[in-house]
Enzyme design. Sequence first.
Site, mmCIF file in Angstrom:
data_model
loop_
_atom_site.group_PDB
_atom_site.id
_atom_site.type_symbol
_atom_site.label_atom_id
_atom_site.label_comp_id
_atom_site.label_asym_id
_atom_site.label_seq_id
_atom_site.Cartn_x
_atom_site.Cartn_y
_atom_site.Cartn_z
ATOM 1 N N SER A 49 0.837 -1.201 0.000
ATOM 2 C CA SER A 49 0.000 0.000 0.000
ATOM 3 C C SER A 49 0.868 1.246 0.000
ATOM 4 O O SER A 49 2.079 1.186 0.212
ATOM 5 C CB SER A 49 -0.892 0.007 1.240
ATOM 6 N N LYS A 50 0.198 2.367 -0.202
ATOM 7 C CA LYS A 50 0.892 3.644 -0.180
ATOM 8 C C LYS A 50 1.562 3.843 1.181
ATOM 9 O O LYS A 50 2.659 4.380 1.273
ATOM 10 C CB LYS A 50 -0.116 4.757 -0.455
ATOM 11 N N ARG A 51 0.890 3.378 2.224
ATOM 12 C CA ARG A 51 1.445 3.535 3.576
ATOM 13 C C ARG A 51 2.783 2.811 3.715
ATOM 14 O O ARG A 51 3.683 3.286 4.401
ATOM 15 C CB ARG A 51 0.448 3.044 4.621
ATOM 16 N N ASP B 191 5.367 5.068 2.338
ATOM 17 C CA ASP B 191 5.665 6.182 3.249
ATOM 18 C C ASP B 191 6.501 5.692 4.426
ATOM 19 O O ASP B 191 7.470 6.323 4.840
ATOM 20 C CB ASP B 191 4.364 6.791 3.796
#
Length: 505
Positions: A261-263, A266
């Site tokens: 995921s994008k998380r 990050d």
Amino acid sequence: MSKKTRVRFAPSPTGPLHVGGVRTALYNYLFAKQYGGDFILRIEDTDSTRFVPGAEQYIQETFDWLELPFDESPAKGGKYGPYRQSERKEIYKEYVQKLLGEGKAYLAFDTPEQLEAKRNETPNFQYDASTRLQMRNSLTLPAEEVKQLIDNGTQYVVRIKIEPGTDITVTDLIRGEVVINSSVLDDKVIYKSADELPTYHLANVVDDHLMEITHVIRGEEWLPSAPLHVWLYRSFGWNDTMPQFAHLPLLLKPEGNGKLSKRDGDRLGFPVFPLEWKDPQSGETSSGYRESGYLPEAVVNFLALLGWNPGTEQEIFSLDELVQAFSFDRCSKSGAKFDIEKARWFNHKYIQEMSNDALAKLFEPVLTEKMLPFDKKYTASVIGLVKERANFVKDLWDQASFFFISPASYDEKTVKKRWKAETPAQLEELVYVLKSLDMFSSEYVEKAVKQWIEDKNYHLGNIMNAFRLAVVGESKGPHMFDIAALIGKQETIDRINRAIKEISL
Ligand code: GLU
């Protein structure tokens, strides 16, 4: 004659494209080109509530950057257009009418509240053959009433009528045959009167048929929809032109548990989007592979091997080689762990393969930003000396700054370790030796300097370390004589003189 291979990448423009989507598109491209077929971009924008401005352009720009051109797309057109579903509304209506006319679909007037009440009263409620006759739809209401409701402008949906008890076979090129009994499916909504738009399922199937798509290659999250799509194909009587399916494995978190995921990006500091994306609503910016310094060829190569393997040790593939080698037989059924180190490794390899001239061009903005003049030939020579230490073009500055500016300071630790009492006098002698040279090639300087060291019986390591400290400012960089030759005689001498003055203070 067998049909021309035609595949489509069918993203919904709901935000930036995830790398998983890029990989899906890439596999579509590789497969199509292997068979001399067409690679089509179709924008699935029927869900207006999820539409995000700029997302379609972002998708187009991604594939321009990766140099994976579409044969047909909204931007390019083609004879099966339009390629944006929002521009095909009338087409879908016609096909919805066809199913209604043949009794293969029906109108349903249940309000959200009624559906909610039903769900509360019946555990695991599903709108299907076992329940549809308890609901408010054109199968249960008198024809008169149905007509009246429509005339009054009452909102309705159209549901596909799934007949229970038949086996639906999805033939998947990666997973083999997947057989599902129609009894487990529900009567999915295929059209909503409120926005006069079909749902994803109907639009997707109708377009695949009309666009003569031969292979539907997409992420495995769409596998559960496939039996319904097969059912729709059959309902339209398009059995003979049904595409073959290939559902690609998920991209997993680096740790291997769950979807990337994008998380994760990050959290672990790497991009999950091909290009930088600025969210038009929140203004939040997410990093992209392009802006982080990845070369498009490296991204393509990296993604190709996430979920597919050639069955050999080969890892570096040109796009043409990938087109030749790709096959669904070698796609894994299980998810592929995302490994950003591997992406960096690929980038490193592609940097090594790129010509110094081409890298110099990419490096030019770095120099311009620092207000330094750009000399292509000089920059290319510098890059040739340092690129083996770089994973990214931007790393080249760290490796090579001293070729463009003389050291502003001298690394303290190195000074402590390398600068001895006798160093200034020895370096003064070195300056004298260098001054006397009438040529300044790396080999020539090396020979002369080493001869002098030998004649004087000096310690080679000590001299060379001090020499490097004076010219570079610390103990790093390529072969010392290559550096000297490239920055030139005068600059080398000036730097040594400055170091003698400044370090000895
Ligand atoms: N619009 C769907 C998506 O966003 C398409 C899935 C498919 O390829 O059928 O991925």
